[in-house]
Write an enzyme that holds these catalytic residues in place. Sequence first.
Site, PDB file in Angstrom:
ATOM      1  N   ASN A   1       4.829 -40.716   3.708  1.00  0.00           N
ATOM      2  CA  ASN A   1       3.671 -39.994   3.018  1.00  0.00           C
ATOM      3  C   ASN A   1       2.387 -40.083   3.975  1.00  0.00           C
ATOM      4  O   ASN A   1       1.667 -41.375   3.679  1.00  0.00           O
ATOM      5  CB  ASN A   1       3.340 -40.743   1.802  1.00  0.00           C
ATOM      6  CG  ASN A   1       2.102 -40.477   1.272  1.00  0.00           C
ATOM      7  OD1 ASN A   1       1.743 -39.402   1.424  1.00  0.00           O
ATOM      8  ND2 ASN A   1       1.923 -40.853  -0.377  1.00  0.00           N
ATOM      9  N   TRP A   2       2.166 -39.241   4.596  1.00  0.00           N
ATOM     10  CA  TRP A   2       1.060 -39.506   5.883  1.00  0.00           C
ATOM     11  C   TRP A   2      -0.615 -39.559   5.157  1.00  0.00           C
ATOM     12  O   TRP A   2      -1.725 -39.560   5.465  1.00  0.00           O
ATOM     13  CB  TRP A   2       0.912 -38.513   6.548  1.00  0.00           C
ATOM     14  CG  TRP A   2       1.892 -38.143   7.460  1.00  0.00           C
ATOM     15  CD1 TRP A   2       2.614 -39.277   7.569  1.00  0.00           C
ATOM     16  CD2 TRP A   2       2.554 -37.316   8.935  1.00  0.00           C
ATOM     17  NE1 TRP A   2       3.758 -39.309   9.204  1.00  0.00           N
ATOM     18  CE2 TRP A   2       3.008 -37.661   9.537  1.00  0.00           C
ATOM     19  CE3 TRP A   2       1.567 -36.647   9.562  1.00  0.00           C
ATOM     20  CZ2 TRP A   2       3.516 -37.555  10.634  1.00  0.00           C
ATOM     21  CZ3 TRP A   2       1.886 -35.582  10.453  1.00  0.00           C
ATOM     22  CH2 TRP A   2       3.082 -36.675  11.417  1.00  0.00           C
ATOM     23  N   LYS A   3      -0.432 -39.321   3.249  1.00  0.00           N
ATOM     24  CA  LYS A   3      -2.006 -38.956   2.854  1.00  0.00           C
ATOM     25  C   LYS A   3      -2.760 -38.367   3.013  1.00  0.00           C
ATOM     26  O   LYS A   3      -2.197 -37.075   3.828  1.00  0.00           O
ATOM     27  CB  LYS A   3      -2.177 -40.659   2.527  1.00  0.00           C
ATOM     28  CG  LYS A   3      -1.114 -41.297   2.186  1.00  0.00           C
ATOM     29  CD  LYS A   3      -1.407 -42.856   0.826  1.00  0.00           C
ATOM     30  CE  LYS A   3      -0.434 -43.410   0.624  1.00  0.00           C
ATOM     31  NZ  LYS A   3      -0.818 -44.351   0.037  1.00  0.00           N
TER      32      LYS A   3
ATOM     33  N   HIS B   1       2.688 -39.512  -7.550  1.00  0.00           N
ATOM     34  CA  HIS B   1       1.484 -40.364  -6.913  1.00  0.00           C
ATOM     35  C   HIS B   1       0.678 -41.289  -7.689  1.00  0.00           C
ATOM     36  O   HIS B   1      -0.185 -40.815  -8.390  1.00  0.00           O
ATOM     37  CB  HIS B   1       1.254 -40.109  -5.391  1.00  0.00           C
ATOM     38  CG  HIS B   1       1.545 -41.310  -5.058  1.00  0.00           C
ATOM     39  ND1 HIS B   1       0.311 -41.848  -4.706  1.00  0.00           N
ATOM     40  CD2 HIS B   1       2.160 -41.760  -3.131  1.00  0.00           C
ATOM     41  CE1 HIS B   1       0.129 -42.706  -4.189  1.00  0.00           C
ATOM     42  NE2 HIS B   1       1.184 -42.808  -2.783  1.00  0.00           N
TER      43      HIS B   1
ATOM     44  N   GLU C   1      -2.152 -42.439  -6.685  1.00  0.00           N
ATOM     45  CA  GLU C   1      -3.776 -42.233  -5.875  1.00  0.00           C
ATOM     46  C   GLU C   1      -3.793 -41.091  -7.023  1.00  0.00           C
ATOM     47  O   GLU C   1      -5.370 -40.577  -7.137  1.00  0.00           O
ATOM     48  CB  GLU C   1      -3.477 -42.011  -4.057  1.00  0.00           C
ATOM     49  CG  GLU C   1      -3.430 -43.289  -3.698  1.00  0.00           C
ATOM     50  CD  GLU C   1      -2.877 -43.271  -3.076  1.00  0.00           C
ATOM     51  OE1 GLU C   1      -2.601 -42.351  -1.739  1.00  0.00           O
ATOM     52  OE2 GLU C   1      -2.053 -44.933  -2.175  1.00  0.00           O
TER      53      GLU C   1
ATOM     54  N   GLU D   1       6.525 -47.088  -7.507  1.00  0.00           N
ATOM     55  CA  GLU D   1       5.761 -48.099  -6.753  1.00  0.00           C
ATOM     56  C   GLU D   1       5.398 -48.823  -6.852  1.00  0.00           C
ATOM     57  O   GLU D   1       3.884 -47.902  -7.330  1.00  0.00           O
ATOM     58  CB  GLU D   1       5.175 -46.943  -5.944  1.00  0.00           C
ATOM     59  CG  GLU D   1       5.986 -45.915  -4.994  1.00  0.00           C
ATOM     60  CD  GLU D   1       4.792 -45.015  -3.488  1.00  0.00           C
ATOM     61  OE1 GLU D   1       5.203 -45.705  -2.427  1.00  0.00           O
ATOM     62  OE2 GLU D   1       4.230 -43.878  -4.027  1.00  0.00           O
TER      63      GLU D   1
ATOM     64  N   GLY E   1      -0.499 -50.369   0.161  1.00  0.00           N
ATOM     65  CA  GLY E   1      -1.360 -50.528   1.234  1.00  0.00           C
ATOM     66  C   GLY E   1      -2.664 -51.563   1.209  1.00  0.00           C
ATOM     67  O   GLY E   1      -3.071 -51.973   1.578  1.00  0.00           O
TER      68      GLY E   1
ATOM     69  N   SER F   1       3.569 -50.567   0.679  1.00  0.00           N
ATOM     70  CA  SER F   1       3.730 -52.029   2.384  1.00  0.00           C
ATOM     71  C   SER F   1       4.913 -52.159   2.970  1.00  0.00           C
ATOM     72  O   SER F   1       5.480 -52.684   2.962  1.00  0.00           O
ATOM     73  CB  SER F   1       2.936 -53.421   1.682  1.00  0.00           C
ATOM     74  OG  SER F   1       1.733 -52.896   1.597  1.00  0.00           O
TER      75      SER F   1
ATOM     76  N   GLY G   1       4.154 -45.213   3.545  1.00  0.00           N
ATOM     77  CA  GLY G   1       2.287 -44.798   3.611  1.00  0.00           C
ATOM     78  C   GLY G   1       2.031 -45.267   4.880  1.00  0.00           C
ATOM     79  O   GLY G   1       2.867 -44.867   6.410  1.00  0.00           O
TER      80      GLY G   1
HETATM   81  P1  PGA Z   1       1.575 -48.181   1.788  1.00  0.00           P
HETATM   82  O1  PGA Z   1       1.614 -46.989   0.835  1.00  0.00           O
HETATM   83  O2  PGA Z   1       3.703 -47.809   2.420  1.00  0.00           O
HETATM   84  O3  PGA Z   1       0.543 -47.665   2.602  1.00  0.00           O
HETATM   85  O4  PGA Z   1       1.864 -48.706   0.754  1.00  0.00           O
HETATM   86  C1  PGA Z   1       2.983 -46.223   0.033  1.00  0.00           C
HETATM   87  C2  PGA Z   1       2.866 -44.604  -0.766  1.00  0.00           C
HETATM   88  O5  PGA Z   1       1.774 -45.251  -1.132  1.00  0.00           O
HETATM   89  O6  PGA Z   1       3.556 -43.640  -1.392  1.00  0.00           O
END
Ligand code: PGA
Length: 234
Positions: free
Chosen positions: A10-12, A91, A93, A162, A168, A207, A228
Amino acid sequence: MQRTWLIAANWKMNGSAALVDEMTSVLANITNSQLQLLLCPPATLLCRFKTARNFALGGQTLSHEVSGAYTGELSAALLQEAGASYVIVGHSERRTLNAESDELVAAKLARAVAAGLTPILCVGETQMQRQQEKTQQVIARQLDAVYASQPELLAKSVIAYEPIWAIGTGESATPELAQQTHAFIRQHLTQYDAAAAAKVKLLYGGSVNADNCSALFMQTDIDGALVGGASLKP
Ligand code: PGA
């Protein structure tokens, strides 16, 4: 049950055309029939990937509407035309920053499946909910919102656990803790479709990196990862 692995990036709101090229050539060296790789870049980069590649592409979200006057939104059909076969839905976010409700997430997931995209449904608890021992309650609510009224969608879904406190932060869930929640999710889903619950891929996200992924992947109910930050490093 032996399930194949899925590792999804997931590049966001990160990446670039240069990263598309770099990642494509690095991933070209990976050959493992047990492993499906998936990249979910920002939608504007989807078309930059070549058709001949050894990984799948996905969107990071989609509209629950088919088409029309929805400025800024992306439909399932547009994502597909750009090369996506998967889409991340719900997600944390987007649930938090874009106020996506359980109901909206359910509608988006249904739209994705109707269009032939494989949805990756994200579920997970906050730090506070974990401290209050509400993890299972929260996840059950997020799953029920989608599958209680449309259990047939389970067989077409991937689910990503998640924990929000792990996203993150560099603080991944321990393999044991992740396994515990994954086992709960699989068990909870049996009420909707036992065969699909046994088969559904459960990804862990939060993470995940090169150092901690092997221990996570050794757990019985962990079938891959949604990555991510670390997925931006070829
Ligand atoms: P992260 O993000 O690996 O940077 O913790 C994972 C995600 O939000 O899918």
